[in-house]
Design an enzyme around this catalytic site. Structure first.
Site, PDB file in Angstrom:
ATOM      1  N   GLU A  94      13.925 -19.828  63.463  1.00 19.31           N
ATOM      2  CA  GLU A  94      14.262 -18.742  64.390  1.00 19.31           C
ATOM      3  C   GLU A  94      13.699 -17.436  63.862  1.00 19.31           C
ATOM      4  O   GLU A  94      13.748 -17.174  62.666  1.00 19.31           O
ATOM      5  CB  GLU A  94      15.783 -18.541  64.532  1.00 19.31           C
ATOM      6  CG  GLU A  94      16.484 -19.549  65.396  1.00 19.31           C
ATOM      7  CD  GLU A  94      17.985 -19.282  65.507  1.00 19.31           C
ATOM      8  OE1 GLU A  94      18.407 -18.112  65.511  1.00 19.31           O
ATOM      9  OE2 GLU A  94      18.733 -20.269  65.581  1.00 19.31           O
TER      10      GLU A  94
HETATM   11  C1  BGC Z   1      21.719 -17.992  66.148  1.00 20.46           C
HETATM   12  C2  BGC Z   1      21.434 -17.938  67.623  1.00 20.46           C
HETATM   13  C3  BGC Z   1      21.556 -16.522  68.130  1.00 20.46           C
HETATM   14  C4  BGC Z   1      20.575 -15.657  67.386  1.00 20.46           C
HETATM   15  C5  BGC Z   1      20.557 -14.206  67.809  1.00 20.46           C
HETATM   16  C6  BGC Z   1      21.123 -16.866  65.369  1.00 20.46           C
HETATM   17  O1  BGC Z   1      22.013 -16.454  64.378  1.00 20.46           O
HETATM   18  O2  BGC Z   1      21.360 -19.242  65.623  1.00 20.46           O
HETATM   19  O3  BGC Z   1      22.292 -18.823  68.272  1.00 20.46           O
HETATM   20  O4  BGC Z   1      21.378 -16.432  69.496  1.00 20.46           O
HETATM   21  O5  BGC Z   1      20.859 -15.691  66.021  1.00 20.46           O
HETATM   22  O6  BGC Z   1      21.757 -13.580  67.517  1.00 20.46           O
END
Ligand code: BGC
Length: 418
Positions: free
Chosen positions: A324
Site C-alpha cells: 500500500e
Molecule cells: C489500511 C487501509 C486504509 C488506508 C488508508 C491502511 O492503513 O490498510 O485499509 O484505507 O491505510 O487509511
C-alpha cells in the site's frame, strides 16, 4: 525517454479491502459499529462501492491501468457468517473473481484478514481472546484449500500494528479500547496467528508465498536535540514498527510488558509487504506537520519510503512488495506528484540493492475509509456513491502510463515534480 526503469517482471497493482469496497457486509464488527453511529457524520458502509456485484467493472479498470497484479481481501464474515457455518455461495463468488483475474493475466495478492472480524468472533472477545487463533486457522485452512489452484501470494493479516493501535490503544476502531497492555496482547495473538497460518498455508500449498502487509510509519523526533522527543520516537518505533516484525525474524516477542519466546514464529515470512504513507514527528506536544499534507492531514514525505524499505530489507532479508502507498486527495491535485516522487524513491532503493518486486497503489477506487466514512478519497478512480460510477482521475492515467512503460519518463518527472 525512460529515466527510471523498474526491474523486468515488476508487479504493478492497486490494493483494496473487502469491507471498504464490497458493500452489505452485514456480519462483521464494523457493520455493527457503523449502525451505532460511530463513524464520522454517522455514515455507514452500506453498499460501499458495490464491488461485490461490480467486480468485473473494477477488473476492467485494472486492465486499463495496464496492471499485472491486484491486491484484495477475502471477508471472513462473508465466508463464515456464523461459527462453523461456511457459506459456499460466498466462496464461489471469490472463486469467480480469482478466475476472472487469472483470465486477464492479473496476479492476485490475497489478504486473509483486513481489519474486520465476524461478529461472532468479536462477541467472544476478538483478538484479545487467544482462542481466536484456532478459529482464524480453521478459516485460513478452508480458504487456502479452496483457492490453492488460483493463488500464489497470500497475506495473512493486514497491518496488525495499525489494527491493534486503532482498536485497542487509540480507540477509533471497534472495540474502542484504550490500553497499551491490550494493544500488546492483541499484537501477541496476531503474531501467533500469523506464524501458525504460515505453516498451515505451506502445508496445503507448498509453493505459494506467504507474507504480511505491514504498516510502517517513519518516526522522527520533533526536536532531535530533545532527550524526551528521542525517547518518545524510540518508543513509538519499537511498539509500532519493530516488535511484530522482529518476532518473525528472531522468534522472540519483546515488548515493554509482554516478553515471550515464540520459536515457531521465527522465519515465517517469504516476503514482506510494506504499507507506507507518511512520517510522524514525535514530541511531547504533537503538532500537525508544517509541510505539504494530504486531505487527511498526513505529511507527504517521499524520502520515508526509501528509508523504510532499506531498513526493513536489512532487518528481514526478505523481498519486499509495497502492498500500500497512496494519498487522500479528493481533487487529485497532489496525487500525481505523490505517486511519482514515491516511485522515484523506490527506484533509488532498488538501485541500492533492495529487492523490491512490486508496488500496489492504495487504492483503485474511492472507498469506505473506516472511521472517516467516505470523507477521505484515496482512489485513482473517483467513485460517485450515488450511482457507483467510477471516473478517471488524472493520476489513473499517469499510473497507467507508468505500468505500461515499466518506469517513469524524464518528461513525466519534469511535468509533475516541479
Ligand atoms: C489500511 C487501509 C486504509 C488506508 C488508508 C491502511 O492503513 O490498510 O485499509 O484505507 O491505510 O487509511
Amino acid at each position: 525517454m525512460l529515466k527510471y526503469r523498474f526491474p523486468e517482471g515488476f508487479l504493478w497493482g492497486t490494493a483494496t479491502a473487502s469491507h471498504q469496497i464490497e458493500g452489505d457486509n452485514f456480519y462483521n464488527d464494523w457493520w455493527e459499529f457503523e449502525q451505532k453511529g460511530k463513524v464520522k457524520n454517522g455514515q455507514i458502509s452500506g453498499k460501499a462501492c458495490d464491488s461485490w456485484n461490480r467486480y468485473e467493472e473494477d477488473f476492467d479498470l485494472i486492465e486499463k491501468l495496464n496492471n499485472n497484479a491486484y491486491r484484495f481481501s477475502i471477508e471472513w464474515s462473508r465466508v463464515e457468517p456464523e461459527e462453523g457455518r461456511f457459506d459456499q455461495s460466498a466462496i464461489e463468488r471469490y472463486r469467480a473473481m480469482l478466475l476472472s483475474l487469472r483470465r486477464r493475466n492479473i496476479e492476485p495478492f490475497v489478504t486473509l484478514h483486513h481489519f474486520t472480524n465476524p461478529l461472532w468472533i468479536a462477541k467472544k472477545g476478538g483478538w484479545l481472546n487467544s482462542e481466536i487463533i484456532d478459529y482464524y486457522l480453521r478459516y485460513v485452512e478452508r480458504i487456502v484449500s479452496e483457492f490453492k489452484d488460483l493463488v500464489n501470494y497470500w497475506m495473512t493479516i493486514n497491518e496488525p500494528n495499525a489494527y491493534a493501535f486503532m482498536a485497542y490503544l487509540y480507540g477509533q476502531f471497534p472495540p474502542q479500547k484504550r490500553s497499551l497492555m491490550k494493544m500488546l496482547r492483541v499484537l501477541n495473538n496476531m503474531v501467533k496467528a500469523h506464524a501458525k497460518a504460515y505453516q498451515v498455508i505451506h502445508k496445503i500449498s507448498p509453493n505459494s508465498k506467504v507474507g504480511i502487509a505491514y504498516n510502517v510509519i517513519y518516526f522522527e523526533p520533533k526536536n532531535p536535540k530533545s532527550f524526551i522527543d528521542r525517547k518518545l520516537t524510540n518508543f513509538a518505533d519499537r511498539i509500532y514498527n519493530r516488535v511484530f516484525i522482529e518476532t518473525l525474524t528472531t522468534g522472540r516477542f519483546s515488548s515493554p510488558f509482554i516478553k515471550e519466546e515464540i520459536p515457531y514464529a521465527k522465519d515465517t515470512l517469504d516476503y514482506l509487504g510494506v504499507n507506507y504513507y507518511t512520517r510522524i514527528l514525535m514530541g511531547l506536544r504533537m503538532t500537525p506537520p508544517s509541510g505539504e499534507k494530504s486531505d487527511f492531514g498526513w505529511e507527504i514525505y517521499p524520502e520515508g519510503i526509501y528509508k523504510v524499505v532499506k531498513r526493513f530489507y536489512k532487518l528481514t532479508g526478505k523481498p519486499i512488495y509495497i502492498t500500500e502507498n497512496g494519498i487522500s486527495d479528493a481533487k487529485d491535485e497532489k496525487r500525481p506528484k505523490y505517486l511519482i516522487s514515491h516511485l522515484i524513491q523506490l527506484h533509488k532503493a532498488i538501485e541500492d540493492g533492495v529487492d523490491i518486486k512490486g508496488y500496489f497503489h492504495w487504492s483503485l477506487v474511492d472507498n469506505f475509509e473506516w472511521a472517516e466514512g467516505f470523507l477521505q478519497r484515496f482512489g485513482l478512480f473517483e467513485t460517485d456513491f450515488n450511482n457507483f460510477e467510477r471516473k478517471w482521475r488524472k493520476s489513473a492515467r499517469i499510473y497507467s502510463e507508468i505500468a505500461k512503460n515499466n518506469g517513469i519518463t524524464e518528461e513525466m518527472e519534469k511535468e509533475f515534480l516541479k
